[in-house]
Design a protein around this motif. Structure first.
Motif, PDB file in Angstrom:
ATOM      1  N   LYS A  60       0.833  -1.214   0.000  1.00  0.00           N
ATOM      2  CA  LYS A  60       0.000   0.000   0.000  1.00  0.00           C
ATOM      3  C   LYS A  60       0.867   1.262   0.000  1.00  0.00           C
ATOM      4  O   LYS A  60       0.584   2.223  -0.713  1.00  0.00           O
ATOM      5  N   LEU A  61       1.938   1.239   0.801  1.00  0.00           N
ATOM      6  CA  LEU A  61       2.841   2.397   0.832  1.00  0.00           C
ATOM      7  C   LEU A  61       3.604   2.545  -0.467  1.00  0.00           C
ATOM      8  O   LEU A  61       3.846   3.661  -0.931  1.00  0.00           O
ATOM      9  N   GLY A  62       4.019   1.427  -1.055  1.00  0.00           N
ATOM     10  CA  GLY A  62       4.718   1.479  -2.339  1.00  0.00           C
ATOM     11  C   GLY A  62       3.852   2.071  -3.423  1.00  0.00           C
ATOM     12  O   GLY A  62       4.318   2.861  -4.249  1.00  0.00           O
ATOM     13  N   ASN A  63       2.590   1.701  -3.434  1.00  0.00           N
ATOM     14  CA  ASN A  63       1.642   2.245  -4.402  1.00  0.00           C
ATOM     15  C   ASN A  63       1.487   3.753  -4.210  1.00  0.00           C
ATOM     16  O   ASN A  63       1.498   4.528  -5.164  1.00  0.00           O
ATOM     17  N   GLU A  64       1.351   4.165  -2.966  1.00  0.00           N
ATOM     18  CA  GLU A  64       1.199   5.601  -2.662  1.00  0.00           C
ATOM     19  C   GLU A  64       2.454   6.377  -3.050  1.00  0.00           C
ATOM     20  O   GLU A  64       2.379   7.467  -3.612  1.00  0.00           O
ATOM     21  N   ALA A  65       3.625   5.815  -2.735  1.00  0.00           N
ATOM     22  CA  ALA A  65       4.882   6.482  -3.076  1.00  0.00           C
ATOM     23  C   ALA A  65       5.070   6.563  -4.581  1.00  0.00           C
ATOM     24  O   ALA A  65       5.584   7.552  -5.106  1.00  0.00           O
ATOM     25  N   PHE A  66       4.660   5.529  -5.282  1.00  0.00           N
ATOM     26  CA  PHE A  66       4.778   5.510  -6.744  1.00  0.00           C
ATOM     27  C   PHE A  66       3.954   6.629  -7.365  1.00  0.00           C
ATOM     28  O   PHE A  66       4.408   7.323  -8.266  1.00  0.00           O
ATOM     29  N   PHE A  67       2.732   6.828  -6.885  1.00  0.00           N
ATOM     30  CA  PHE A  67       1.879   7.879  -7.437  1.00  0.00           C
ATOM     31  C   PHE A  67       2.346   9.273  -7.037  1.00  0.00           C
ATOM     32  O   PHE A  67       2.049  10.238  -7.722  1.00  0.00           O
ATOM     33  N   ARG A  68       3.080   9.391  -5.956  1.00  0.00           N
ATOM     34  CA  ARG A  68       3.606  10.694  -5.552  1.00  0.00           C
ATOM     35  C   ARG A  68       4.961  10.997  -6.177  1.00  0.00           C
ATOM     36  O   ARG A  68       5.515  12.067  -5.974  1.00  0.00           O
TER      37      ARG A  68
END
Length: 121
Positions: A60-68
Protein backbone atom coordinates in the motif's frame (compact mmCIF):
# COMPACT_ATOMS: atom_id res chain seq x y z
CA UNK A 1 12.80 17.83 -26.19
CA UNK A 2 13.51 15.38 -23.37
CA UNK A 3 11.62 15.72 -20.12
CA UNK A 4 13.49 14.58 -17.04
CA UNK A 5 11.53 13.13 -14.18
CA UNK A 6 12.08 14.84 -10.87
CA UNK A 7 13.38 12.26 -8.42
CA UNK A 8 11.93 12.74 -4.97
CA UNK A 9 13.45 11.14 -1.90
CA UNK A 10 11.16 10.06 0.92
CA UNK A 11 11.45 8.86 4.48
CA UNK A 12 9.66 5.81 5.84
CA UNK A 13 9.10 5.27 9.55
CA UNK A 14 8.15 1.79 10.77
CA UNK A 15 6.99 1.50 14.37
CA UNK A 16 6.22 -1.91 15.75
CA UNK A 17 4.27 -2.24 18.97
CA UNK A 18 3.08 -5.25 20.91
CA UNK A 19 -0.11 -5.63 18.89
CA UNK A 20 0.23 -3.51 15.76
CA UNK A 21 2.48 -2.10 13.04
CA UNK A 22 2.47 1.59 12.12
CA UNK A 23 4.07 2.92 8.93
CA UNK A 24 4.49 6.54 7.98
CA UNK A 25 5.65 7.96 4.63
CA UNK A 26 6.98 11.52 4.50
CA UNK A 27 9.39 13.66 2.56
CA UNK A 28 12.84 14.62 3.81
CA UNK A 29 11.59 17.83 5.42
CA UNK A 30 9.03 15.88 7.49
CA UNK A 31 5.79 16.59 5.64
CA UNK A 32 3.71 13.44 6.12
CA UNK A 33 2.06 12.06 2.99
CA UNK A 34 0.32 8.99 4.35
CA UNK A 35 0.06 6.94 7.54
CA UNK A 36 -1.19 3.36 7.76
CA UNK A 37 -1.48 0.74 10.45
CA UNK A 38 -2.31 -2.93 10.24
CA UNK A 39 -5.57 -2.31 12.09
CA UNK A 40 -6.39 0.55 9.74
CA UNK A 41 -6.32 -1.69 6.66
CA UNK A 42 -8.72 -4.26 8.10
CA UNK A 43 -6.57 -6.73 10.03
CA UNK A 44 -8.01 -7.84 13.36
CA UNK A 45 -6.62 -9.54 16.43
CA UNK A 46 -3.32 -11.36 16.21
CA UNK A 47 -3.24 -11.00 12.40
CA UNK A 48 -2.13 -7.39 12.84
CA UNK A 49 1.35 -8.48 13.82
CA UNK A 50 2.17 -10.94 11.04
CA UNK A 51 4.48 -10.87 8.05
CA UNK A 52 1.43 -10.91 5.77
CA UNK A 53 0.16 -7.67 7.31
CA UNK A 54 3.63 -6.14 6.91
CA UNK A 55 3.81 -7.10 3.24
CA UNK A 56 0.31 -5.71 2.66
CA UNK A 57 1.30 -2.42 4.33
CA UNK A 58 4.47 -2.25 2.25
CA UNK A 59 2.52 -2.70 -0.96
CA UNK A 60 0.00 0.00 0.00
CA UNK A 61 2.84 2.40 0.83
CA UNK A 62 4.72 1.48 -2.34
CA UNK A 63 1.64 2.24 -4.40
CA UNK A 64 1.20 5.60 -2.66
CA UNK A 65 4.88 6.48 -3.08
CA UNK A 66 4.78 5.51 -6.74
CA UNK A 67 1.88 7.88 -7.44
CA UNK A 68 3.61 10.69 -5.55
CA UNK A 69 6.80 10.29 -7.60
CA UNK A 70 9.02 9.05 -4.78
CA UNK A 71 11.85 6.96 -6.23
CA UNK A 72 13.94 6.27 -3.13
CA UNK A 73 13.35 6.09 0.62
CA UNK A 74 15.32 6.13 3.82
CA UNK A 75 13.88 3.69 6.35
CA UNK A 76 13.84 4.40 10.11
CA UNK A 77 12.78 1.54 12.38
CA UNK A 78 11.42 1.99 15.90
CA UNK A 79 11.56 -1.38 17.58
CA UNK A 80 13.25 -4.68 16.75
CA UNK A 81 14.26 -5.66 13.23
CA UNK A 82 12.46 -8.92 12.49
CA UNK A 83 10.53 -10.69 9.74
CA UNK A 84 7.67 -8.19 9.93
CA UNK A 85 9.90 -5.18 9.22
CA UNK A 86 11.65 -7.08 6.44
CA UNK A 87 8.32 -7.88 4.81
CA UNK A 88 7.32 -4.18 4.87
CA UNK A 89 10.57 -3.31 3.07
CA UNK A 90 10.03 -6.15 0.55
CA UNK A 91 6.56 -4.81 -0.21
CA UNK A 92 8.04 -1.39 -0.97
CA UNK A 93 10.78 -2.88 -3.14
CA UNK A 94 8.11 -4.59 -5.28
CA UNK A 95 7.21 -1.12 -6.64
CA UNK A 96 10.84 -0.50 -7.71
CA UNK A 97 11.45 2.06 -5.00
CA UNK A 98 15.06 1.88 -3.88
CA UNK A 99 16.02 1.82 -0.21
CA UNK A 100 19.00 4.10 0.40
CA UNK A 101 19.50 3.62 4.11
CA UNK A 102 18.04 1.60 6.97
CA UNK A 103 18.56 2.97 10.47
CA UNK A 104 17.29 1.77 13.80
CA UNK A 105 16.09 4.43 16.21
CA UNK A 106 16.90 3.63 19.81
CA UNK A 107 15.67 5.09 23.06
CA UNK A 108 17.53 7.98 24.57
CA UNK A 109 19.65 7.56 27.70
CA UNK A 110 18.12 9.10 30.80
CA UNK A 111 21.00 8.78 33.28
CA UNK A 112 19.94 5.38 34.62
CA UNK A 113 17.76 4.34 37.53
CA UNK A 114 17.65 6.10 40.88
CA UNK A 115 20.45 5.30 43.34
CA UNK A 116 19.82 3.39 46.48
CA UNK A 117 19.19 5.40 49.64
CA UNK A 118 22.27 5.74 51.84
CA UNK A 119 22.22 3.51 54.88
CA UNK A 120 21.95 5.27 58.28
CA UNK A 121 23.44 3.79 61.46
Amino acid sequence: MVYLEKKIEGRLFIKETKNNIFVNLSDIKGKVFVTYSAGNIGMQGSNRRTAFAGKFLGKKLGNEAFFRGITSVRVAICGPVNHIVKSVVQGILSYRISVIEVEQLKGRAHNGVRKRKKRRL
